[in-house]
Enzyme design. Structure first.
Site, PDB file in Angstrom:
ATOM      1  N   LYS A 171      31.435 193.518 -46.225  1.00 14.79           N
ATOM      2  CA  LYS A 171      30.671 192.373 -46.720  1.00 14.79           C
ATOM      3  C   LYS A 171      29.382 192.199 -45.912  1.00 14.79           C
ATOM      4  CE  LYS A 171      34.808 189.850 -48.252  1.00 14.79           C
ATOM      5  NZ  LYS A 171      35.834 190.705 -47.634  1.00 14.79           N
ATOM      6  N   ASP A 205      34.813 184.381 -44.854  1.00 15.78           N
ATOM      7  CA  ASP A 205      35.995 185.010 -45.447  1.00 15.78           C
ATOM      8  C   ASP A 205      37.067 184.994 -44.350  1.00 15.78           C
ATOM      9  OD1 ASP A 205      37.059 186.607 -47.803  1.00 15.78           O
ATOM     10  OD2 ASP A 205      37.422 188.016 -46.178  1.00 15.78           O
ATOM     11  N   GLU A 246      33.163 188.429 -34.827  1.00 17.21           N
ATOM     12  CA  GLU A 246      34.552 188.876 -34.937  1.00 17.21           C
ATOM     13  C   GLU A 246      35.276 188.555 -33.638  1.00 17.21           C
ATOM     14  OE1 GLU A 246      38.022 189.845 -35.922  1.00 17.21           O
ATOM     15  OE2 GLU A 246      36.481 190.078 -37.472  1.00 17.21           O
ATOM     16  N   PRO A 252      36.116 194.397 -41.420  1.00 20.84           N
ATOM     17  CA  PRO A 252      35.551 195.653 -40.925  1.00 20.84           C
ATOM     18  C   PRO A 252      34.082 195.887 -41.227  1.00 20.84           C
ATOM     19  CG  PRO A 252      36.815 196.082 -42.893  1.00 20.84           C
ATOM     20  CD  PRO A 252      37.002 194.608 -42.594  1.00 20.84           C
ATOM     21  N   GLY A 253      33.408 195.004 -41.958  1.00 19.88           N
ATOM     22  CA  GLY A 253      31.966 195.103 -42.100  1.00 19.88           C
ATOM     23  C   GLY A 253      31.445 195.416 -43.481  1.00 19.88           C
ATOM     24  N   CYS A 305      41.400 186.344 -49.831  1.00 19.77           N
ATOM     25  CA  CYS A 305      42.122 187.307 -50.658  1.00 19.77           C
ATOM     26  C   CYS A 305      43.572 186.844 -50.820  1.00 19.77           C
ATOM     27  CB  CYS A 305      42.044 188.715 -50.080  1.00 19.77           C
ATOM     28  SG  CYS A 305      42.690 188.889 -48.405  1.00 19.77           S
TER      29      CYS A 305
END
Length: 475
Positions: free
Chosen positions: A125, A187, A143, A122-123, A240
């Protein structure tokens, strides 16, 4: 040092004022089931951070500094949901898990760098990278999901990240020139096992067998990232998840297969990293995922999602080339015709009390009534890539050749002292701002149709004047 919620004038405690995707869990609000307090970061330039803190304190919030990132904070008092605060509404803060702040922070992007965030929604990072590279630097945020791309763009708009452009594309096929980037943050989609405390279903949704599809995607992304880096460029790979196949085994594969060397990461302050699950990978990090009262004795680990981080440096000094076996079809062509109409600084300033000189290097263009800012590094990076469809930062709209700024484009506001009293509303307490956001109007006579909104000198946005009344309109 804890920032307490006190009025700057009286010193008294202020009264509160104010009212899933399993693969990409960057900044889902912490549920406190780990004993971890909610964390957030300030999105503005460092010199504005004290005023953002004052706005939070005026609404009853208290917080303390996190030791690993100057802009990061940990809540100690939350009188109502932080996401409903004025600071969040105006994009001055971004709620984000503390572990997920580490990958962009530890990538160590430098001012002026040209960076890529490969799987960026969602932004959160992306925003950290944008601050790190500064106005002269640039971040391209990619994205693949249309819905998540819309979320990304909305968040970047709120942050006023004018040195970021976005592209809706599968990052493993992004048609950029090989060897063109200083830094890459990867990521990728992962099994999310590091978020199991708040998303327990991930362990059954993404079994080791099902996660093999993710392993293949991650390797394709790593290979393309390596091809896009300049020699000496830096790549941060993070997940993650706690799954070794997606973590240490991917790092080992990258070192064996790609022209990358491991760049060891130091232990970040406030975390207690655990040893890697495979030998020979000293310098990768496993952090978070532990309850605050279960951190190893003598450490200051205080939770956060489980994250894995590995930083690489591109080898060599020879001419860059596409990764072996990759079909790179973004051949150089003539300059791309962008279309639209370039707006000069004078065109922008004619709209009202604005400071177009605050924008980074680049140009504003009117595309059929929608005005976007295009960073000069974005123009250089994409100038000969006709297949790459990207979007700059939304500045506002244009009608009949006249520019009208986005009410949230606070980066266009000059210092409050440079405006006439009739062209600014600088409030000392939150209630007037809350009144405006709820649809009420305030009276301020004047001529300009736009008025700058400030909190104790902190730019917030642009109000519309109708007659003697000021209105907030975000439509």
């Amino acid at each position: 040092m804890t920032k307490t919620a006190k009025s700057a004038k009286t010193g008294k405690k202020a009264k509160p004022t104010g009212p899933a995707h399993p693969l990409r869990a960057e900044c889902a609000p912490q549920a406190n089931r780990t004993g971890t307090a909610r964390t957030f970061r300030i999105t503005t330039a460092p010199d504005q951070a004290p005023l953002v803190e004052a706005l939070l304190a005026a609404q009853g919030f208290a917080f303390e500094d996190e030791p690993f990132l100057p802009s990061a904070r940990r809540l100690t008092a939350e009188p109502f949901p932080l996401g409903s605060s004025l600071a969040a509404s105006f994009g001055l803060i971004y709620i984000q898990d503390r572990s997920s702040m580490l990958p962009p922070a530890m990538l160590r992007a430098a001012p002026g760098d040209v960076c890529l965030d490969m799987c960026s929604s969602p932004g959160g990072k992306t925003g950290i990278l944008a601050l790190a590279v500064g106005p002269e630097g640039f971040v391209l945020a990619s994205e693949a999901s249309r819905d998540r791309l819309a979320t990304l763009r909305q968040n970047l708009r709120r942050m006023n990240a004018a040195n970021v452009a976005t592209v809706g594309a599968e990052a493993q096929h992004l048609a950029l020139a090989p060897g063109s980037l200083d830094c890459i943050l990867l990521d990728p989609p992962c099994s999310g096992w590091g978020t199991a405390d708040k998303n327990p279903l991930v362990m059954t949704l993404w079994t080791p067998e099902k996660a093999e599809t993710l392993v293949r995607l991650q390797r394709a992304l790593l290979a393309h990232a390596a091809s896009l880096l300049k020699p000496g460029g830096r790549l941060m790979y993070s997940t993650c998840t706690t799954h070794v196949r997606e973590n240490e085994e991917q790092a080992a594969w990258a070192l064996e297969t790609l022209p990358l060397d491991l760049s060891p990461l130091p232990a970040p302050a406030g975390f207690a990293p655990r040893p890697p699950a495979l030998p020979g990978l000293d310098g990768v990090l496993r952090v978070g995922g532990t309850k605050a009262d279960q951190a190893p004795e003598g450490t200051e680990d205080s939770g956060g999602q489980g994250f894995f981080l590995a930083r690489f440096v591109k080898q060599g000094g020879g001419a860059p080339s596409a990764a072996e076996g990759e079909d790179f079809d973004g051949a150089m062509e003539g300059p791309v015709e962008l279309g639209g109409r370039v707006l000069s600084g004078r065109d922008l300033a004619a709209a009202g009390p604005l400071a177009p000189g605050n924008l980074p290097p680049g140009e504003a263009r009117d595309f059929g009534g929608k005005v976007y800012f295009l960073h000069e590094q974005a123009l250089a990076l994409t100038s000969r890539r006709p297949g790459l469809r990207w979007q700059g930062f939304p500045l506002g709209a244009a009608s009949a050749g006249r520019f009208r700024p986005d009410p949230r484009a606070r980066l266009l506001l000059p210092p409050v002292g440079e405006l006439a009293a009739s062209d600014r509303l600088d409030v000392d307490e939150p209630q007037s701002i809350l009144d405006l956001l709820s649809g009420r109007s305030l009276e301020l006579p004047g001529e300009s149709s736009l008025v700058g909104l400030y909190f104790r000198g902190l730019p917030l946005g642009l109000l519309t004047r109708k007659g003697r009344r000021l209105l907030w309109s975000d439509r």
